[in-house]
Design a protein around this motif. Structure first.
Motif, PDB file in Angstrom:
ATOM      1  N   GLY A 243      -9.429  -4.860  22.102  1.00 60.59           N
ATOM      2  CA  GLY A 243      -8.179  -4.572  21.714  1.00 60.59           C
ATOM      3  C   GLY A 243      -7.977  -5.434  20.458  1.00 60.59           C
ATOM      4  O   GLY A 243      -8.697  -6.294  19.974  1.00 60.59           O
ATOM      5  N   GLU A 244      -7.129  -5.038  19.780  1.00 60.94           N
ATOM      6  CA  GLU A 244      -6.505  -5.936  18.462  1.00 60.94           C
ATOM      7  C   GLU A 244      -6.146  -7.369  18.778  1.00 60.94           C
ATOM      8  O   GLU A 244      -5.490  -7.433  19.879  1.00 60.94           O
ATOM      9  N   THR A 245      -6.645  -8.011  17.997  1.00 63.79           N
ATOM     10  CA  THR A 245      -6.435  -9.611  18.106  1.00 63.79           C
ATOM     11  C   THR A 245      -5.676 -10.116  16.749  1.00 63.79           C
ATOM     12  O   THR A 245      -4.969 -11.308  16.822  1.00 63.79           O
ATOM     13  N   VAL A 246      -6.113  -9.536  15.643  1.00 61.46           N
ATOM     14  CA  VAL A 246      -5.588 -10.294  14.653  1.00 61.46           C
ATOM     15  C   VAL A 246      -4.977  -9.084  13.458  1.00 61.46           C
ATOM     16  O   VAL A 246      -5.765  -7.855  13.184  1.00 61.46           O
ATOM     17  N   ARG A 247      -3.847  -9.341  12.838  1.00 62.27           N
ATOM     18  CA  ARG A 247      -3.449  -8.446  11.652  1.00 62.27           C
ATOM     19  C   ARG A 247      -3.211  -9.239  10.440  1.00 62.27           C
ATOM     20  O   ARG A 247      -2.567 -10.159  10.506  1.00 62.27           O
ATOM     21  N   ARG A 248      -4.059  -9.034   9.736  1.00 65.58           N
ATOM     22  CA  ARG A 248      -4.063  -9.846   8.286  1.00 65.58           C
ATOM     23  C   ARG A 248      -3.075  -9.265   7.422  1.00 65.58           C
ATOM     24  O   ARG A 248      -3.170  -8.238   6.886  1.00 65.58           O
ATOM     25  N   GLU A 249      -2.239 -10.000   6.813  1.00 61.86           N
ATOM     26  CA  GLU A 249      -1.127  -9.762   5.793  1.00 61.86           C
ATOM     27  C   GLU A 249      -1.791  -9.933   4.176  1.00 61.86           C
ATOM     28  O   GLU A 249      -1.632 -10.919   3.865  1.00 61.86           O
ATOM     29  N   ILE A 250      -2.718  -8.846   3.938  1.00 64.38           N
ATOM     30  CA  ILE A 250      -3.129  -8.942   2.621  1.00 64.38           C
ATOM     31  C   ILE A 250      -2.695  -7.707   1.920  1.00 64.38           C
ATOM     32  O   ILE A 250      -2.633  -6.878   2.151  1.00 64.38           O
ATOM     33  N   PRO A 251      -1.872  -8.264   0.840  1.00 61.41           N
ATOM     34  CA  PRO A 251      -1.105  -7.356   0.225  1.00 61.41           C
ATOM     35  C   PRO A 251      -1.704  -6.683  -1.097  1.00 61.41           C
ATOM     36  O   PRO A 251      -3.076  -7.042  -1.133  1.00 61.41           O
ATOM     37  N   ARG A 252      -1.351  -5.413  -1.251  1.00 56.07           N
ATOM     38  CA  ARG A 252      -2.128  -4.489  -1.931  1.00 56.07           C
ATOM     39  C   ARG A 252      -1.701  -4.508  -3.403  1.00 56.07           C
ATOM     40  O   ARG A 252      -0.525  -4.963  -3.696  1.00 56.07           O
ATOM     41  N   LEU A 253      -2.493  -4.470  -4.584  1.00 56.02           N
ATOM     42  CA  LEU A 253      -2.313  -4.547  -6.020  1.00 56.02           C
ATOM     43  C   LEU A 253      -2.759  -3.222  -6.401  1.00 56.02           C
ATOM     44  O   LEU A 253      -3.591  -2.885  -6.348  1.00 56.02           O
ATOM     45  N   LYS A 254      -1.611  -2.712  -7.006  1.00 61.86           N
ATOM     46  CA  LYS A 254      -1.831  -1.345  -7.521  1.00 61.86           C
ATOM     47  C   LYS A 254      -1.036  -0.786  -8.452  1.00 61.86           C
ATOM     48  O   LYS A 254       0.126  -1.493  -8.698  1.00 61.86           O
ATOM     49  N   PHE A 255      -1.074   0.280  -9.232  1.00 64.51           N
ATOM     50  CA  PHE A 255      -0.209   0.911 -10.237  1.00 64.51           C
ATOM     51  C   PHE A 255       0.568   1.995  -9.565  1.00 64.51           C
ATOM     52  O   PHE A 255       0.111   2.813  -8.832  1.00 64.51           O
ATOM     53  N   VAL A 256       1.967   1.852 -10.019  1.00 60.42           N
ATOM     54  CA  VAL A 256       2.939   2.989  -9.550  1.00 60.42           C
ATOM     55  C   VAL A 256       3.568   3.487 -10.831  1.00 60.42           C
ATOM     56  O   VAL A 256       3.506   2.835 -11.696  1.00 60.42           O
ATOM     57  N   LEU A 257       4.075   4.777 -10.564  1.00 60.87           N
ATOM     58  CA  LEU A 257       5.169   5.192 -11.854  1.00 60.87           C
ATOM     59  C   LEU A 257       6.483   4.146 -11.741  1.00 60.87           C
ATOM     60  O   LEU A 257       6.922   3.534 -10.743  1.00 60.87           O
ATOM     61  N   PRO A 258       6.843   3.945 -12.967  1.00 56.24           N
ATOM     62  CA  PRO A 258       7.921   3.006 -13.081  1.00 56.24           C
ATOM     63  C   PRO A 258       9.217   3.684 -12.514  1.00 56.24           C
ATOM     64  O   PRO A 258       9.466   4.768 -12.205  1.00 56.24           O
ATOM     65  N   GLY A 259       9.985   2.577 -11.728  1.00 55.98           N
ATOM     66  CA  GLY A 259      11.036   3.010 -10.834  1.00 55.98           C
ATOM     67  C   GLY A 259      10.662   3.376  -9.416  1.00 55.98           C
ATOM     68  O   GLY A 259      11.422   3.870  -8.535  1.00 55.98           O
ATOM     69  N   SER A 260       9.371   3.418  -8.818  1.00 58.71           N
ATOM     70  CA  SER A 260       8.860   3.848  -7.486  1.00 58.71           C
ATOM     71  C   SER A 260       8.211   2.619  -6.928  1.00 58.71           C
ATOM     72  O   SER A 260       7.543   2.999  -6.192  1.00 58.71           O
ATOM     73  N   SER A 261       8.542   1.350  -7.294  1.00 58.45           N
ATOM     74  CA  SER A 261       7.919   0.483  -6.676  1.00 58.45           C
ATOM     75  C   SER A 261       8.374   0.107  -5.227  1.00 58.45           C
ATOM     76  O   SER A 261       7.684  -0.703  -4.498  1.00 58.45           O
TER      77      SER A 261
END
Length: 299
Positions: free
Chosen positions: A117-135
């Motif tokens: 079963g699952e033992t760890v959830r790593r909080e690793i943020p995503r770095l990405k590009f989005v359209l302005p105003g849709s963050s």
């Protein structure tokens, strides 16, 4: 953030209790959500340190340094090593570079009896590009302009530093009622004014908000005008009830007969009858709008 996070809870255990994985996971989730709520209410959101952005090799990427931020939901965004993100492969356009919370990285293990079963959830943020105003809830690190399939401009106007000390958050607006939005305010069965619900969703308030409001528009029309009016309306605005998404405004109205001095107060019903207009239609006749302001204690 889940609404259940607002219901603070602490798990307790008793001797010989059968502690299941579900119970332990719920306990861990409660502490995580408590931390998010603490961050949101006491610290706000933005970049606390690091997360610098610079041009990458041949203007086809950007480089993001190590750092920490808190998103709109109070979640910690920890980037523990420098990363490179490719510029969107388009001929031209404008994009926001954001840091977005994620716990999609999971780890599993197997017990001595063969269960897994699952033992760890790593909080690793995503770095990405989005359209302005849709963050969304993500934190904006920079805004880029792409021209000729390459990075042509890198600006930081939308970049938000974390405010170390919470300050009052103030917002306001102008509400333009539609016909039928106003209703009659009564006291002991008699019409004494009007009431209306004012939406404030655009302000993104979260907690307790103190509102003030004023009716904007004509108060009277005197003799010699078209149409001829012989009354003055004196208004007293007050907030009946309030919440983060809206508030209800009450407007107590005193109508005065200006036929001859001294001014003689008349009932609101009499005013409406004399001017051949329904009580709830008075604001439409006079072109009333509502200017409002809300003050929230913290960001």
């Amino acid at each position: 953030m889940d609404n259940d996070a607002l219901r603070l809870r602490s798990h307790r255990f008793f001797p010989d209790e059968r502690v299941t994985a579900e119970v332990l996971n719920a306990s861990a989730d409660a502490e995580r959500e408590r931390r998010w709520l603490h961050n949101k209410l006491l610290h706000g959101y933005g970049i606390s340190f690091g997360l610098e952005v610079e041009r990458g090799d041949r203007d086809t990427s950007v480089l993001i340094g190590r750092g920490h931020a808190i998103d709109l939901d109070g979640r910690d965004l920890v980037v523990d090593q420098a990363q490179s993100v490719q510029v969107p492969p388009v001929p031209s356009g404008e994009f926001d570079l954001v840091c977005e919370w994620s716990d999609d990285t999971r780890e599993t293990s197997t017990s001595s009896c063969g269960a897994s079963g699952e033992t760890v959830r790593r909080e690793i943020p995503r770095l990405k590009f989005v359209l302005p105003g849709s963050s969304g809830a993500a934190v904006v690190l920079a805004t880029i302009t792409v021209s000729g399939c390459k990075l042509s401009a890198l600006v930081f106007d939308a970049r938000r530093p974390l405010v170390s000390t919470p300050v009052p958050y103030v917002d306001g607006g102008r509400f333009f009622p539609r016909p039928g939005d106003w209703s009659v305010l009564t006291l002991q069965g008699k019409a004494v004014g009007l009431r209306i619900e004012i939406p404030t969703v655009s302000a993104n308030f979260f907690g307790t908000v103190s509102y003030s409001a004023r009716v904007m528009g004509n108060r009277w029309k005197g003799q010699g005008q078209t149409p001829a009016w012989k009354h003055v309306l004196c208004l007293d605005e007050y907030v009946i009830r309030s919440g983060p998404k809206s508030f209800e405004l009450g407007v107590v109205i005193l109508a005065d007969d200006m036929t001859s001095p001294p001014f003689t107060p008349v009932s609101l019903e009499s005013f409406a009858v004399n001017e051949s207009v329904g009580v709830a239609a008075i604001p439409d006749t006079l072109g009333w709008t509502v200017a409002w302001m809300g003050v929230e204690g913290t960001q």
